[in-house]
Design a protein around this motif. Structure first.
Motif, PDB file in Angstrom:
ATOM      1  N   TYR B  69      56.163  96.334  15.512  1.00 13.53           N
ATOM      2  CA  TYR B  69      56.410  95.894  16.890  1.00 13.53           C
ATOM      3  C   TYR B  69      55.112  95.545  17.596  1.00 13.53           C
ATOM      4  O   TYR B  69      54.206  96.356  17.686  1.00 13.53           O
ATOM      5  CB  TYR B  69      57.164  96.988  17.651  1.00 13.53           C
ATOM      6  CG  TYR B  69      58.601  97.110  17.212  1.00 13.53           C
ATOM      7  CD1 TYR B  69      59.628  96.598  18.013  1.00 13.53           C
ATOM      8  CD2 TYR B  69      58.942  97.706  16.003  1.00 13.53           C
ATOM      9  CE1 TYR B  69      60.948  96.695  17.615  1.00 13.53           C
ATOM     10  CE2 TYR B  69      60.260  97.801  15.590  1.00 13.53           C
ATOM     11  CZ  TYR B  69      61.265  97.294  16.397  1.00 13.53           C
ATOM     12  OH  TYR B  69      62.572  97.374  16.009  1.00 13.53           O
ATOM     13  N   TRP B  73      56.938  92.194  26.505  1.00 11.33           N
ATOM     14  CA  TRP B  73      57.889  91.220  27.035  1.00 11.33           C
ATOM     15  C   TRP B  73      58.308  91.583  28.446  1.00 11.33           C
ATOM     16  O   TRP B  73      58.453  92.765  28.772  1.00 11.33           O
ATOM     17  CB  TRP B  73      59.162  91.211  26.170  1.00 11.33           C
ATOM     18  CG  TRP B  73      59.079  90.312  24.985  1.00 11.33           C
ATOM     19  CD1 TRP B  73      57.961  89.767  24.441  1.00 11.33           C
ATOM     20  CD2 TRP B  73      60.191  89.889  24.181  1.00 11.33           C
ATOM     21  NE1 TRP B  73      58.296  89.024  23.329  1.00 11.33           N
ATOM     22  CE2 TRP B  73      59.661  89.087  23.161  1.00 11.33           C
ATOM     23  CE3 TRP B  73      61.566  90.117  24.219  1.00 11.33           C
ATOM     24  CZ2 TRP B  73      60.465  88.490  22.183  1.00 11.33           C
ATOM     25  CZ3 TRP B  73      62.367  89.539  23.266  1.00 11.33           C
ATOM     26  CH2 TRP B  73      61.824  88.716  22.250  1.00 11.33           C
ATOM     27  N   GLY B 106      54.961  87.977  26.522  1.00 13.39           N
ATOM     28  CA  GLY B 106      56.083  87.049  26.444  1.00 13.39           C
ATOM     29  C   GLY B 106      57.012  87.216  27.627  1.00 13.39           C
ATOM     30  O   GLY B 106      57.053  88.277  28.252  1.00 13.39           O
ATOM     31  N   TYR B 130      60.461  82.787  25.755  1.00 12.37           N
ATOM     32  CA  TYR B 130      61.607  82.710  24.862  1.00 12.37           C
ATOM     33  C   TYR B 130      62.816  82.320  25.693  1.00 12.37           C
ATOM     34  O   TYR B 130      63.134  83.008  26.660  1.00 12.37           O
ATOM     35  CB  TYR B 130      61.854  84.059  24.188  1.00 12.37           C
ATOM     36  CG  TYR B 130      60.674  84.532  23.370  1.00 12.37           C
ATOM     37  CD1 TYR B 130      60.587  84.253  22.016  1.00 12.37           C
ATOM     38  CD2 TYR B 130      59.634  85.242  23.978  1.00 12.37           C
ATOM     39  CE1 TYR B 130      59.502  84.668  21.268  1.00 12.37           C
ATOM     40  CE2 TYR B 130      58.533  85.665  23.244  1.00 12.37           C
ATOM     41  CZ  TYR B 130      58.468  85.376  21.885  1.00 12.37           C
ATOM     42  OH  TYR B 130      57.385  85.788  21.154  1.00 12.37           O
ATOM     43  N   LEU B 152      67.283  89.082  20.440  1.00 11.92           N
ATOM     44  CA  LEU B 152      65.915  88.549  20.511  1.00 11.92           C
ATOM     45  C   LEU B 152      64.894  89.626  20.146  1.00 11.92           C
ATOM     46  O   LEU B 152      63.918  89.367  19.445  1.00 11.92           O
ATOM     47  CB  LEU B 152      65.620  88.027  21.924  1.00 11.92           C
ATOM     48  CG  LEU B 152      66.379  86.778  22.356  1.00 11.92           C
ATOM     49  CD1 LEU B 152      65.996  86.411  23.787  1.00 11.92           C
ATOM     50  CD2 LEU B 152      66.069  85.609  21.424  1.00 11.92           C
ATOM     51  N   LYS B 155      64.728  90.221  16.561  1.00 11.33           N
ATOM     52  CA  LYS B 155      64.109  89.120  15.846  1.00 11.33           C
ATOM     53  C   LYS B 155      62.590  89.109  16.017  1.00 11.33           C
ATOM     54  O   LYS B 155      61.844  88.935  15.060  1.00 11.33           O
ATOM     55  CB  LYS B 155      64.700  87.816  16.385  1.00 11.33           C
ATOM     56  CG  LYS B 155      64.337  86.590  15.639  1.00 11.33           C
ATOM     57  CD  LYS B 155      65.280  85.436  15.969  1.00 11.33           C
ATOM     58  CE  LYS B 155      64.700  84.201  15.291  1.00 11.33           C
ATOM     59  NZ  LYS B 155      65.471  83.016  15.508  1.00 11.33           N
ATOM     60  N   TYR B 156      62.105  89.315  17.254  1.00 15.07           N
ATOM     61  CA  TYR B 156      60.672  89.151  17.531  1.00 15.07           C
ATOM     62  C   TYR B 156      59.906  90.459  17.674  1.00 15.07           C
ATOM     63  O   TYR B 156      58.682  90.460  17.734  1.00 15.07           O
ATOM     64  CB  TYR B 156      60.475  88.294  18.780  1.00 15.07           C
ATOM     65  CG  TYR B 156      60.976  86.878  18.597  1.00 15.07           C
ATOM     66  CD1 TYR B 156      60.181  85.912  17.967  1.00 15.07           C
ATOM     67  CD2 TYR B 156      62.240  86.501  19.029  1.00 15.07           C
ATOM     68  CE1 TYR B 156      60.633  84.616  17.790  1.00 15.07           C
ATOM     69  CE2 TYR B 156      62.707  85.214  18.858  1.00 15.07           C
ATOM     70  CZ  TYR B 156      61.901  84.268  18.233  1.00 15.07           C
ATOM     71  OH  TYR B 156      62.361  82.990  18.059  1.00 15.07           O
ATOM     72  N   LYS B 157      60.629  91.582  17.828  1.00 18.27           N
ATOM     73  CA  LYS B 157      60.021  92.915  17.834  1.00 18.27           C
ATOM     74  C   LYS B 157      58.850  93.126  18.813  1.00 18.27           C
ATOM     75  O   LYS B 157      57.724  93.442  18.381  1.00 18.27           O
ATOM     76  CB  LYS B 157      59.568  93.289  16.416  1.00 18.27           C
ATOM     77  CG  LYS B 157      60.685  93.362  15.392  1.00 18.27           C
ATOM     78  CD  LYS B 157      60.169  93.977  14.134  1.00 18.27           C
ATOM     79  CE  LYS B 157      61.114  94.163  12.995  1.00 18.27           C
ATOM     80  NZ  LYS B 157      62.487  93.857  13.088  1.00 18.27           N
ATOM     81  N   GLU B 245      59.650  78.840  23.238  1.00 18.11           N
ATOM     82  CA  GLU B 245      60.388  79.111  22.017  1.00 18.11           C
ATOM     83  C   GLU B 245      61.878  79.089  22.368  1.00 18.11           C
ATOM     84  O   GLU B 245      62.381  80.007  23.018  1.00 18.11           O
ATOM     85  CB  GLU B 245      59.933  80.504  21.520  1.00 18.11           C
ATOM     86  CG  GLU B 245      60.501  80.969  20.225  1.00 18.11           C
ATOM     87  CD  GLU B 245      59.676  80.604  19.002  1.00 18.11           C
ATOM     88  OE1 GLU B 245      58.471  80.357  19.123  1.00 18.11           O
ATOM     89  OE2 GLU B 245      60.289  80.546  17.922  1.00 18.11           O
ATOM     90  N   VAL B 247      65.577  79.515  21.468  1.00 19.02           N
ATOM     91  CA  VAL B 247      66.226  80.268  20.398  1.00 19.02           C
ATOM     92  C   VAL B 247      67.726  80.003  20.396  1.00 19.02           C
ATOM     93  O   VAL B 247      68.391  80.097  21.430  1.00 19.02           O
ATOM     94  CB  VAL B 247      65.978  81.796  20.560  1.00 19.02           C
ATOM     95  CG1 VAL B 247      66.442  82.550  19.331  1.00 19.02           C
ATOM     96  CG2 VAL B 247      64.509  82.065  20.837  1.00 19.02           C
TER      97      VAL B 247
END
Ligand SMILES: Cc1cc2nc3c(=O)[nH]c(=O)nc-3n(C[C@H](O)[C@H](O)[C@H](O)COP(=O)(O)OP(=O)(O)OC[C@H]3O[C@@H](n4cnc5c(N)ncnc54)[C@H](O)[C@@H]3O)c2cc1C
Ligand SMILES: Nc1ncnc2c1ncn2[C@@H]1O[C@H](COP(=O)(O)O)[C@@H](O)[C@H]1O
Lengths: 264, 399
Positions: B69, B73, B106, B130, B152, B155-157, B245, B247
């Motif tokens: 991780y 975010w 993010g 994202y 999400l 997926k992106y951790k 990004e 998604v």
């Protein structure tokens, strides 16, 4: 229809304060009370029971043995059944471990159609247990609910408060709601129910009754760790002004200007 | 499990026994002893001057491959096509934490027809935005928002997630935490990174009477919510465009059992209460409904909203939607003016996060003077009209 109301016993926060001189917490007879918001959850359930046929209301609480008091209170106001969820192993539970334990109790109580929680508990103020419990059960939920209507036996129409107004949702049962004060003031204890409550033998469920593992509950089953508890900073720069109104007006105005308050 | 006493350090002074809410501590001759009644509330820990008390550690919880991780975010919230200020505040905070750790920041933007909204997120420091754009995200429901954000994260951790403590964030973030099996700390007032790189989440508890610092040592991401206006928003001096990004997620993620029938924005005295920079609140000291008029006038001059104590609501001076406090709304404006309010704890918990608190009360002993920054001991019926006059004069307006 089976409605479960989740109640929490909390310390009366107004009595918990920090001694300004010693900076320590003053207990001064901190009484334990039913979380004020949970009265509305109970009232919402009892209203549904008034209005609809064959509704059973079960009050549950997880806490130390003395948390039984809030269940007796609920029975005295008209709840049909009550379960105390209590075990040494539950101590120190965070919202996840609490929700996980409550979810196990709900599964044991099934069939359950509706769970009603308070908006939040005044000790931790997290408002997380309702949503987390619903999620663990994989049930839909709605928070900050002001109004509940039944469209049919298995569908609710609810109004939830949002920061800027409200939203109206339709959701199928089983579901979980967290309730606002708008449902109305809690009814008083009735004589008949109080008598019954006195005789009612409240069952206690622990780790083994719920088929849980000690590592999944209490502090061991929690994710969040309190590392420090401390007194909030006291205002050092506090100003209390007295004098003529004209002087005070000038002082406030220039002080607000210094603070760069928008509009001044 | 119960609180742990370090017998070497304990002096048997007994202060911890005095504060224990469940009377689980008794004093032996040489040290304090904790009984099985201990609920691990932690109240004794701070009281001890000798650092002799600690709490046992949380269980590991289901261990995660923590090393996988990375990054911080921020959940970006929007209203009517505009990003909510709380998201800028969180990006500013997130940016500081991210640079302290040397990791990227993010922002997550969920909704429908979002095009263009991501721009301002870069201005506040997002490296990546994202975006999930889908018709089912047009209206908020906990189920879909929770499921999408969870996907999400899987997926992106990210290792840390911050979200606003709004009626949206406080509602669906617990779902995300429960789906991911991790911890969540609500309404943090301070966030920092410690030496081990963990997020230190500090928040008030027990009606603001105590503060607690909380870690989530094993769960990932570490999740915190923060109320609007608690942190400061600062745009970057030289913003650069980061990455977008977009998604796509499988359709089944967007399935829900909930149907949104309507959404209403309420206009009226309380419409702006939670968001306003200035809140002028009145209490029973106003004596009657008509007298609230001067508060509306003052609030309007300051572009603010009018709140009330429960005392005033119960007396019929104000609408229940205006109530600030434990059973009302929580507000944290730049300026909170408490006019004719005694300062009962149930009121104070709803406004103590305000940046500047001004109290106007004729009773010098009123508890509101313990929580305010500036207290004015005066009769409100003389003071408020005079203050309104002063503001108008300063603006050169005719009365
Ligand atoms: C479970 C529970 C939940 C509650 N939740 C809330 C809540 O959400 N919000 C809330 O506000 N309360 C709440 N309360 C109630 C709270 O405890 C207080 O009763 C309430 O806030 C008091 O309102 P007040 O300060 O307006 O009135 P009072 O306590 O009557 O105070 C009026 C003040 O006005 C001053 N005053 C009078 N005349 C003048 C004048 N001419 N000029 C200047 N000053 C003047 C007086 O000195 C006094 O201090 C709750 C209580 C409980 C038990
Ligand atoms: N230990 C508990 N036992 C039963 N219900 C609880 C418990 N903790 C929380 N709840 C319910 O969850 C709501 C929110 O609590 P909290 O997340 O602690 O703010 C409360 O109003 C209760 O309805």
């Amino acid at each position: 229809m089976h409605i479960v109301v989740c109640l929490k016993q909390v310390p009366e926060t107004q009595n918990i304060r920090i001694d300004p001189e010693t900076h320590t917490l003053v207990r001064q007879g901190v009484a334990s009370i039913l979380n004020p918001f949970d009265y509305f959850a109970l009232e919402a359930a009892l209203k549904i029971k008034d209005e609809r046929e064959s509704v059973k209301v079960t009050a549950i609480t997880m806490g130390p043995p003395q948390a039984k008091d809030v269940l007796i209170d609920a029975l005295s106001r008209g709840a049909d059944d009550a379960i105390l969820i209590s075990d040494r192993a539950f101590a120190g539970a965070d919202t996840w471990a609490t929700s996980f334990t409550l979810a196990a109790a709900i599964k044991k109580l099934e069939p359950v159609d509706l769970i009603i929680c308070g908006k939040q508990a005044i000790d931790g103020d997290t408002a997380q247990v309702g949503p987390e419990l619903a999620t663990i059960l994989n049930w839909p939920y709605a928070t900050y609910v002001k109004n509940v209507e039944f469209l049919d036996n298995s569908t609710l129409k609810i109004t939830r408060q949002t920061d800027e107004g409200y939203a109206v949702w339709k959701l199928p049962l089983p579901a979980l709601l967290t309730i606002l004060k708008d449902v109305g003031d809690p009814r008083p204890r009735s004589y008949k129910c109080t008598l019954r409550a006195r005789k009612y033998d409240i069952p206690t469920w622990g780790v083994t009754d719920l088929n849980l593992d000690e590592n999944q509950v209490g502090l061991k089953g929690s994710f969040t760790q309190v590392i420090k508890v401390f007194s909030p900073e006291r205002r050092k720069d506090k100003l209390i002004l007295e004098g003529s109104v004209d002087e005070l007006v000038e002082q406030l105005y220039s002080w607000l200007k210094e603070q760069r308050i928008p509009g001044i | 499990m119960k609180a742990i006493i370090d017998k070497e350090l304990c002096t048997a002074c007994g202060e911890c026994a005095d504060v224990c809410p469940v009377e689980a501590i008794s004093i032996r001759e040489e040290w304090a002893e904790v009984s099985d009644d201990c609920t691990l509330c932690g109240m004794c820990v701070d009281t001890c001057q000798y650092d002799a008390i600690s709490l046992p550690e949380v269980g590991t919880g289901p261990k995660k491959d923590k090393e996988d991780y990375k990054g911080i975010w921020v959940f970006a919230e929007w209203r009517h096509g505009e990003i909510h200020k709380v998201s800028y505040e969180l990006l500013t905070t997130g940016r500081k934490l991210a640079s302290k750790k040397g990791i990227p920041l993010g922002a997550v933007l969920l909704g429908h027809n979002l095009e263009g909204m991501e721009k301002s997120l870069f201005e506040y420091g997002a490296d990546v935005v994202y975006m999930v754009d889908h018709p089912s995200l047009e209206h908020f429901t906990d189920e879909i928002y929770g499921n999408v954000l969870t996907e999400l994260i899987k997926k992106y951790k990210p290792e840390i997630l911050l979200a606003g403590g709004t009626s949206t964030g406080r509602s669906f973030i617990p779902r995300v935490a429960a789906l991911l099996r991790t911890g969540l700390t609500a309404d943090c007032t301070e966030l920092d990174i410690n030496e081990e790189g963990l997020l230190v989440q500090t928040r008030p508890a027990f009606g603001g009477n105590i503060m607690a610092s909380i870690l989530c040592p094993h769960g990932r991401p570490q999740i915190a919510t923060v109320r609007p206006k608690v942190m400061k928003a600062e745009p970057l001096e030289h913003p650069t465009n980061g990455l977008i990004e977009r998604v796509d997620l499988p359709e089944e993620i967007f399935r829900t059992k909930i149907e949104v029938l309507a959404e209403h924005k309420v206009e009226g005295p309380s419409a702006n209460l939670v968001e306003a920079d200035v809140v002028v609140s009145g209490g029973r000291g106003l004596m009657k409904k008509d007298n609230f008029g001067m508060l509306y006038e003052l609030a309007e001059l300051l572009n603010g909203a009018v709140g009330a104590s429960r005392g005033a609501v119960e007396a019929g001076y104000a609408d229940s939607s205006q109530q600030v406090g434990q059973t009302g709304r929580t507000v944290a404006p730049v300026l909170y003016m408490a006019v004719g309010i005694s300062g009962a704890i149930q009121h104070v918990v709803g406004m103590q996060g305000s940046q500047v608190i001004v109290a106007i009360n004729k009773d010098k002993e009123a508890p509101i003077f313990d929580v305010c920054h500036l207290g004015i001991v005066a009769d409100l019926f003389e003071f408020v009209p005079a203050f309104i006059k002063k503001i108008k004069q300063e603006r050169g307006e005719k009365e």
